[in-house]
Design an enzyme around this catalytic site. Sequence first.
Site, PDB file in Angstrom:
ATOM      1  N   HIS A   1      -3.199   6.847   2.580  1.00  0.00           N
ATOM      2  CA  HIS A   1      -3.864   5.705   1.935  1.00  0.00           C
ATOM      3  C   HIS A   1      -5.094   5.271   2.596  1.00  0.00           C
ATOM      4  O   HIS A   1      -5.044   5.280   3.930  1.00  0.00           O
ATOM      5  CB  HIS A   1      -2.728   4.354   2.216  1.00  0.00           C
ATOM      6  CG  HIS A   1      -3.195   2.962   2.003  1.00  0.00           C
ATOM      7  ND1 HIS A   1      -3.632   2.710   0.724  1.00  0.00           N
ATOM      8  CD2 HIS A   1      -3.438   2.120   2.990  1.00  0.00           C
ATOM      9  CE1 HIS A   1      -4.234   1.435   1.022  1.00  0.00           C
ATOM     10  NE2 HIS A   1      -3.792   0.993   2.207  1.00  0.00           N
TER      11      HIS A   1
ATOM     12  N   CYS B   1       0.773  -1.159   0.079  1.00  0.00           N
ATOM     13  CA  CYS B   1      -0.034  -0.130   0.106  1.00  0.00           C
ATOM     14  C   CYS B   1       0.893   1.313   0.087  1.00  0.00           C
ATOM     15  O   CYS B   1       0.215   2.455  -0.196  1.00  0.00           O
ATOM     16  CB  CYS B   1      -0.942   0.044   1.096  1.00  0.00           C
ATOM     17  SG  CYS B   1      -2.048  -1.432   1.125  1.00  0.00           S
TER      18      CYS B   1
ATOM     19  N   ASN C   1     -10.202  -0.541   0.197  1.00  0.00           N
ATOM     20  CA  ASN C   1      -8.578  -0.693   0.103  1.00  0.00           C
ATOM     21  C   ASN C   1      -8.133  -1.047  -1.400  1.00  0.00           C
ATOM     22  O   ASN C   1      -8.296  -2.136  -1.677  1.00  0.00           O
ATOM     23  CB  ASN C   1      -7.980  -1.241   1.116  1.00  0.00           C
ATOM     24  CG  ASN C   1      -6.462  -1.272   1.309  1.00  0.00           C
ATOM     25  OD1 ASN C   1      -5.768  -1.031   0.354  1.00  0.00           O
ATOM     26  ND2 ASN C   1      -6.135  -1.763   2.472  1.00  0.00           N
TER      27      ASN C   1
HETATM   28  N1  ACO Z   1     -17.763  -9.607   9.281  1.00  0.00           N
HETATM   29  C1  ACO Z   1     -18.203 -10.047  10.351  1.00  0.00           C
HETATM   30  N2  ACO Z   1     -17.187 -10.285  11.487  1.00  0.00           N
HETATM   31  C2  ACO Z   1     -15.983 -10.250  11.240  1.00  0.00           C
HETATM   32  C3  ACO Z   1     -15.281  -9.840   9.978  1.00  0.00           C
HETATM   33  C4  ACO Z   1     -16.393  -9.499   9.004  1.00  0.00           C
HETATM   34  N3  ACO Z   1     -16.134  -9.469   7.406  1.00  0.00           N
HETATM   35  N4  ACO Z   1     -14.196 -10.069   9.853  1.00  0.00           N
HETATM   36  C5  ACO Z   1     -13.753 -10.298  11.207  1.00  0.00           C
HETATM   37  N5  ACO Z   1     -14.866 -10.498  11.675  1.00  0.00           N
HETATM   38  C6  ACO Z   1     -15.093 -10.986  13.392  1.00  0.00           C
HETATM   39  C7  ACO Z   1     -13.567 -11.437  13.482  1.00  0.00           C
HETATM   40  O1  ACO Z   1     -13.586 -12.832  13.428  1.00  0.00           O
HETATM   41  C8  ACO Z   1     -13.607 -11.427  15.215  1.00  0.00           C
HETATM   42  O2  ACO Z   1     -14.618 -12.198  15.929  1.00  0.00           O
HETATM   43  P1  ACO Z   1     -14.373 -12.837  17.325  1.00  0.00           P
HETATM   44  O3  ACO Z   1     -14.129 -11.652  18.130  1.00  0.00           O
HETATM   45  O4  ACO Z   1     -15.377 -13.644  17.534  1.00  0.00           O
HETATM   46  O5  ACO Z   1     -12.916 -13.320  17.217  1.00  0.00           O
HETATM   47  C9  ACO Z   1     -14.175  -9.689  15.458  1.00  0.00           C
HETATM   48  O6  ACO Z   1     -14.958  -9.636  13.993  1.00  0.00           O
HETATM   49  C10 ACO Z   1     -13.031  -8.737  15.576  1.00  0.00           C
HETATM   50  O7  ACO Z   1     -12.154  -8.698  14.586  1.00  0.00           O
HETATM   51  P2  ACO Z   1     -10.952  -8.106  14.546  1.00  0.00           P
HETATM   52  O8  ACO Z   1     -10.002  -8.354  13.306  1.00  0.00           O
HETATM   53  O9  ACO Z   1     -10.351  -7.591  15.751  1.00  0.00           O
HETATM   54  O10 ACO Z   1     -11.534  -6.693  13.739  1.00  0.00           O
HETATM   55  P3  ACO Z   1     -11.001  -5.216  13.996  1.00  0.00           P
HETATM   56  O11 ACO Z   1     -11.909  -4.274  14.567  1.00  0.00           O
HETATM   57  O12 ACO Z   1      -9.666  -5.434  14.171  1.00  0.00           O
HETATM   58  O13 ACO Z   1     -11.112  -4.810  12.297  1.00  0.00           O
HETATM   59  C11 ACO Z   1      -9.931  -4.702  10.147  1.00  0.00           C
HETATM   60  C12 ACO Z   1     -10.566  -5.718  11.234  1.00  0.00           C
HETATM   61  C13 ACO Z   1     -10.980  -4.119   9.628  1.00  0.00           C
HETATM   62  C14 ACO Z   1      -9.071  -5.719   9.314  1.00  0.00           C
HETATM   63  C15 ACO Z   1      -8.974  -4.091  10.921  1.00  0.00           C
HETATM   64  O14 ACO Z   1      -8.270  -4.558  11.828  1.00  0.00           O
HETATM   65  C16 ACO Z   1      -7.955  -3.194  10.026  1.00  0.00           C
HETATM   66  O15 ACO Z   1      -8.230  -2.024   9.224  1.00  0.00           O
HETATM   67  N6  ACO Z   1      -6.739  -3.409   9.738  1.00  0.00           N
HETATM   68  C17 ACO Z   1      -5.606  -2.802   9.331  1.00  0.00           C
HETATM   69  C18 ACO Z   1      -5.554  -3.041   7.829  1.00  0.00           C
HETATM   70  C19 ACO Z   1      -4.477  -2.253   7.118  1.00  0.00           C
HETATM   71  O16 ACO Z   1      -4.357  -0.930   7.329  1.00  0.00           O
HETATM   72  N7  ACO Z   1      -3.566  -2.942   6.138  1.00  0.00           N
HETATM   73  C20 ACO Z   1      -2.672  -2.355   5.841  1.00  0.00           C
HETATM   74  C21 ACO Z   1      -2.660  -1.921   4.360  1.00  0.00           C
HETATM   75  S1  ACO Z   1      -3.450  -3.157   3.352  1.00  0.00           S
HETATM   76  C22 ACO Z   1      -2.017  -3.666   2.276  1.00  0.00           C
HETATM   77  O17 ACO Z   1      -0.961  -3.203   2.288  1.00  0.00           O
HETATM   78  C23 ACO Z   1      -2.332  -4.695   1.022  1.00  0.00           C
END
Ligand code: ACO
Length: 332
Positions: free
Chosen positions: A255, A114, A285
């Site tokens: 980003h 990214c 994204n």
């Molecule tokens: N729908 C419903 N529930 C979901 C989903 C979904 N799509 N995805 C995950 N969950 C659940 C998980 O299983 C978890 O359930 P549990 O509590 O029963 O275990 C719960 O939701 C919470 O999951 P988390 O991963 O802790 O959720 P979080 O609030 O962290 O959000 C997300 C996830 C959106 C991916 C976030 O962590 C994020 O944005 N991370 C950073 C992404 C990023 O910046 N990446 C870098 C750039 S990308 C690149 O370089 C290609």
Amino acid sequence: MVYAAFRSVGSYIPKNILTNEDLEKIVDTSDEWITKRTGIKTRYIADKEESTSDLGLKAAKVAIERARINENDLDMIICATISPDFFCMPSTACMIGKKLGVSNIPSFDISAACSGFIYALAMAKSFIESNMAKNILIVGAEKLSAIVDYSDRTTCVLFGDGAGAAIISATEKKEEAIIDVNISADGKYHDYLITPGCGTNNPCSEEAIKEHACFMKMKGNETFKVAVKTLTNDVIDILKKNGIKSENIDHFIPHQANYRILNAVANALKLKDEQVVMTVSKYGNTSSASIPMAMSDLYEQNRLKKGDLMLLDAFGGGFTWGSAIVPFSPFN
Ligand code: ACO
């Protein structure tokens, strides 16, 4: 003294829309969860026969036209992508050059996830300032739908396809010059965001395909925490280093991964809403394409004017990160 000027930006958005409601039919998720956790409502998906270079080509043509140059004025093509047309070779930059009808100029891809567009910007600036090029096409293009696992709800809701491109040109006017670009990385986090299969570490095999190892995997929550901290420190550092206050930034164009990450960084900088460019709800994204796509939206809304100061910031797999302070410097 030769400086590098950011002349133009263009983008291409594929025509197929994929909504949160569509995803509810594919995996166990909900519009409410995706909206609340990411801010994403829709993303766009390329046609099966469209490859990453086709998306990049369309964005490049817009950027070239807006820079008021033509293809033959280019003397370098740099493409940032994690979803290249071909595994290993030829590069997507070579494919874009071929489709533009341009040959005999250096063309290559860079892999910085990214942060790719900011890495490409850093390279273009360096090549121009060292007198090795005069007009460089930089492209961030991604067909992430080809490397997303649509059975994995933790990643498939996040990503979309698209492309953005810019022309970086030589200038003697200091006021037009890109002020600073910072890029960095830390490989100790390599397994937080990874396509574990189909590289030399785990070559393509029936087993790798069965395990969905050729698709992106992410430790989302852990990545989130490092992203917020790194992005915030990065922009604070680059502003301080250049003696620029956040209130003097016209457009903060980060980003577009997650609105919660963008808000956290914008709040740390005490930016006003009108300074922050946010397109994640529309496009999701799009990795290396997200910054130029957001910038091109701003331009098309007539909100990006000559002399406006842009602050760019990105974070991605590797981990990689980068920031830049860039005046918008079209020819007129
Ligand atoms: N729908 C419903 N529930 C979901 C989903 C979904 N799509 N995805 C995950 N969950 C659940 C998980 O299983 C978890 O359930 P549990 O509590 O029963 O275990 C719960 O939701 C919470 O999951 P988390 O991963 O802790 O959720 P979080 O609030 O962290 O959000 C997300 C996830 C959106 C991916 C976030 O962590 C994020 O944005 N991370 C950073 C992404 C990023 O910046 N990446 C870098 C750039 S990308 C690149 O370089 C290609």
